[in-house]
Design an enzyme around this catalytic site. Structure first.
Site, short mmCIF file in Angstrom:
data_model
loop_
_atom_site.label_atom_id
_atom_site.label_comp_id
_atom_site.label_asym_id
_atom_site.label_seq_id
_atom_site.Cartn_x
_atom_site.Cartn_y
_atom_site.Cartn_z
N GLU A 90 0.73 -1.16 -0.01
CA GLU A 90 0.11 -0.06 0.06
C GLU A 90 0.99 1.25 -0.05
O GLU A 90 1.96 1.36 0.51
CB GLU A 90 -0.93 0.05 1.23
CG GLU A 90 -2.11 -0.97 1.04
CD GLU A 90 -2.97 -0.91 2.16
OE1 GLU A 90 -4.10 -0.96 2.04
OE2 GLU A 90 -2.29 -1.17 3.50
N CYS A 103 3.19 8.42 0.97
CA CYS A 103 3.46 7.69 2.12
C CYS A 103 4.01 6.24 1.36
O CYS A 103 2.99 5.66 1.19
CB CYS A 103 2.61 7.71 3.34
SG CYS A 103 3.26 6.46 4.62
N CYS A 110 6.83 -6.78 7.69
CA CYS A 110 7.82 -6.16 8.55
C CYS A 110 8.38 -7.01 9.61
O CYS A 110 7.21 -7.77 10.31
CB CYS A 110 7.30 -4.85 9.38
SG CYS A 110 8.33 -3.61 10.13
N CYS A 117 1.44 -1.44 16.08
CA CYS A 117 1.42 -1.46 14.49
C CYS A 117 0.49 -2.43 13.68
O CYS A 117 0.82 -3.64 14.05
CB CYS A 117 2.68 -1.19 14.14
SG CYS A 117 2.84 -0.89 12.22
N SER A 189 11.42 7.26 8.26
CA SER A 189 11.25 6.90 9.60
C SER A 189 11.92 5.61 9.88
O SER A 189 11.58 4.47 9.32
CB SER A 189 9.84 6.94 9.79
OG SER A 189 9.28 6.72 10.96
N SER A 212 11.01 6.65 15.53
CA SER A 212 10.15 6.24 16.23
C SER A 212 10.47 5.96 17.64
O SER A 212 10.77 4.92 17.98
CB SER A 212 9.24 4.93 15.81
OG SER A 212 8.90 5.33 14.41
N LEU A 213 10.03 7.15 18.77
CA LEU A 213 10.50 6.74 20.08
C LEU A 213 9.46 6.28 21.11
O LEU A 213 9.53 4.97 21.46
CB LEU A 213 10.96 8.07 20.48
CG LEU A 213 11.48 8.13 21.83
CD1 LEU A 213 13.14 7.29 21.89
CD2 LEU A 213 11.93 9.61 22.29
N ASN A 288 -3.45 4.98 16.86
CA ASN A 288 -4.70 4.72 16.04
C ASN A 288 -4.64 3.24 16.57
O ASN A 288 -3.98 2.12 16.49
CB ASN A 288 -4.40 4.32 14.50
CG ASN A 288 -4.97 5.60 14.01
OD1 ASN A 288 -6.10 6.23 14.05
ND2 ASN A 288 -3.73 6.44 13.15
N CYS A 331 -1.65 6.28 10.06
CA CYS A 331 -0.39 5.69 10.62
C CYS A 331 -0.63 4.26 11.33
O CYS A 331 -1.66 3.83 12.04
CB CYS A 331 0.09 6.31 11.84
SG CYS A 331 0.68 7.98 11.29
N1 SAH Z 1 9.34 1.26 10.51
C1 SAH Z 1 9.33 2.57 10.40
C2 SAH Z 1 8.32 3.23 9.54
C3 SAH Z 1 6.85 2.62 9.36
S1 SAH Z 1 5.77 2.98 10.65
C4 SAH Z 1 9.09 2.93 11.67
O1 SAH Z 1 8.86 2.35 12.74
O2 SAH Z 1 9.48 4.21 12.29
C5 SAH Z 1 5.62 4.75 10.65
C6 SAH Z 1 5.29 5.55 11.90
O3 SAH Z 1 3.92 5.24 12.44
C7 SAH Z 1 5.98 5.23 12.96
O4 SAH Z 1 6.42 6.31 13.91
C8 SAH Z 1 5.17 4.15 13.72
O5 SAH Z 1 5.68 4.04 14.95
C9 SAH Z 1 3.86 4.73 13.49
N2 SAH Z 1 3.03 3.91 13.85
C10 SAH Z 1 2.76 2.50 13.54
N3 SAH Z 1 1.61 2.03 13.88
C11 SAH Z 1 1.05 3.08 14.62
C12 SAH Z 1 -0.40 3.25 14.92
N4 SAH Z 1 -1.03 2.41 15.32
N5 SAH Z 1 -0.87 4.54 15.49
C13 SAH Z 1 0.00 5.50 15.43
N6 SAH Z 1 1.36 5.55 14.96
C14 SAH Z 1 1.57 4.37 14.60
#
Ligand code: SAH
Length: 341
Positions: A90, A103, A110, A117, A189, A212-213, A288, A331
């Site tokens: 996607e 995006c 993954c 996620c 990211s 992603s902290l 989310n 996200c």
């Molecule tokens: N693997 C990479 C990029 C993909 S995710 C990463 O982890 O950074 C892109 C962003 O969306 C990341 O900051 C991730 O932590 C966030 N993300 C993933 N699932 C989410 C959710 N359910 N709600 C909010 N942010 C989410």
């Protein structure tokens, strides 16, 4: 067959020479693909029919098929692409006042296993090739008949777990004779693959790095993100500081706020302590909720309080607008649903 979109211009020149063709043919082909955005070799009308036939024998154009396209009430579009081997990925197109942002996905599935996620729990299949990353941008531009100005590597996958292909894709996307999307308009990211952060710093690219902290101590972060067991917060921060020192660029820290997990003022306080003095910005994401997920969104009141606390204490923080949530394009919501349907 080779995918013609795997090659940057200089490499395509090598390919043409190897085929016994003139070097300048590469630039003609490159322009057809990335400027005219044609889909077939037969549309390359300044090449002889013989050459077009030769190209067709050697290469594919790797045009993704749109399996599904959904449009949200805010204009966000989600594309489900057939990557031509039976797998689907996607990409999401978002409209901001400063232009169109795509995006993109970097892998099919993954391996990171972040608990909040939607990509977690789906089998990891493979990394995307550089041509498949580039194709997402091209296919969406072809579909909307307009230019995309920004790219974020925030779709499915961990871009630093597919480092070489992501770097190659960025260089093709950057090419001034092609799509010409400047590195400043590209964000990557990562969930925190520390060795790759060092490597990326040394590339001295102008791209934005997002980390992603999501939590400020190892106990909490390891629960949310298994990668923290491999590279803890201390190591991650060390790498981030190296990146900032080396590039003089600001890091964007993503922090997804989950109710009663990481959203109280004590967390905000710890975050200030952790980031104080660093050249950075905090992007607060209302989490989310995913199907069967443990984490639920913080209240608006808490999100605003959290942001205000950071801002009042010297850390620039903004709340990310939630785009596309009515089509599961927000996200972390990518792919899971489409696989079930
Ligand atoms: N693997 C990479 C990029 C993909 S995710 C990463 O982890 O950074 C892109 C962003 O969306 C990341 O900051 C991730 O932590 C966030 N993300 C993933 N699932 C989410 C959710 N359910 N709600 C909010 N942010 C989410």
């Amino acid at each position: 067959m080779k995918n013609i979109k795997e090659y940057n211009l200089d490499e395509l020149q090598e390919e043409m020479l190897a085929l016994g063709e003139k070097k300048y043919r590469a630039e003609q082909i490159f322009k057809w693909i990335y400027v005219e955005k044609i889909k077939e070799f037969d549309e390359m009308t300044n090449l002889s029919i013989e050459l077009r036939e030769k190209l067709k024998k050697e290469y594919t154009m790797c045009n993704f098929k749109i399996l599904k396209k959904q449009e949200a009430s805010d204009g966000t579009k989600k594309y489900l692409f057939d990557v031509l081997d039976g797998n689907a990925i996607e990409s999401v197109l978002m409209e901001y006042h400063h232009g169109k942002t795509i995006c993109v996905s970097s892998q099919i599935g993954c391996k990171m296993g972040c608990k909040f996620c939607a990509s977690t729990g789906i089998k990891f299949i493979r990394s995307l090739t550089c041509g498949e990353i580039v194709e997402q941008v091209l296919a969406v531009e072809q579909d909307i008949g307009d230019k995309i100005s920004n790219i974020v590597f925030m779709g499915i996958g961990e871009p630093f777990d597919n480092y070489e292909n992501v770097m190659r894709a960025i260089k093709i996307l950057n090419n001034q004779k092609g799509l010409n999307i400047g590195a400043r308009h590209i964000s990557i990211s990562t969930s925190g693959l520390v060795p790759m952060i060092y490597k990326f710093a040394d590339e001295e690219l102008q791209c934005t790095l997002s980390i992603s902290l999501h939590a400020t101590n190892d106990e909490k972060r390891s629960k949310m993100m298994p990668i923290n067991n491999r590279y803890n917060i201390e190591e991650l921060m060390k790498a981030c500081k190296y990146y900032i020192e080396k590039t003089n660029k600001r890091i964007s820290f993503e922090y997804a706020l989950a109710k009663d997990n990481n959203d109280n003022l004590n967390d905000a306080k710890e975050l200030v302590k952790l980031l104080k003095g660093m050249l950075c910005h905090v992007n607060l994401i209302p989490i989310n909720k995913i199907e069967n997920g443990d984490y639920v969104k913080s209240t608006n009141e808490n999100i605003i309080k959290f942001r205000d606390y950071l801002n009042a204490n010297g850390i620039v923080a903004t709340i990310r607008r939630e785009l596309g949530s009515d089509i599961d394009a927000a996200c972390g919501q990518l792919r899971r649903k489409s696989l079930k349907e």
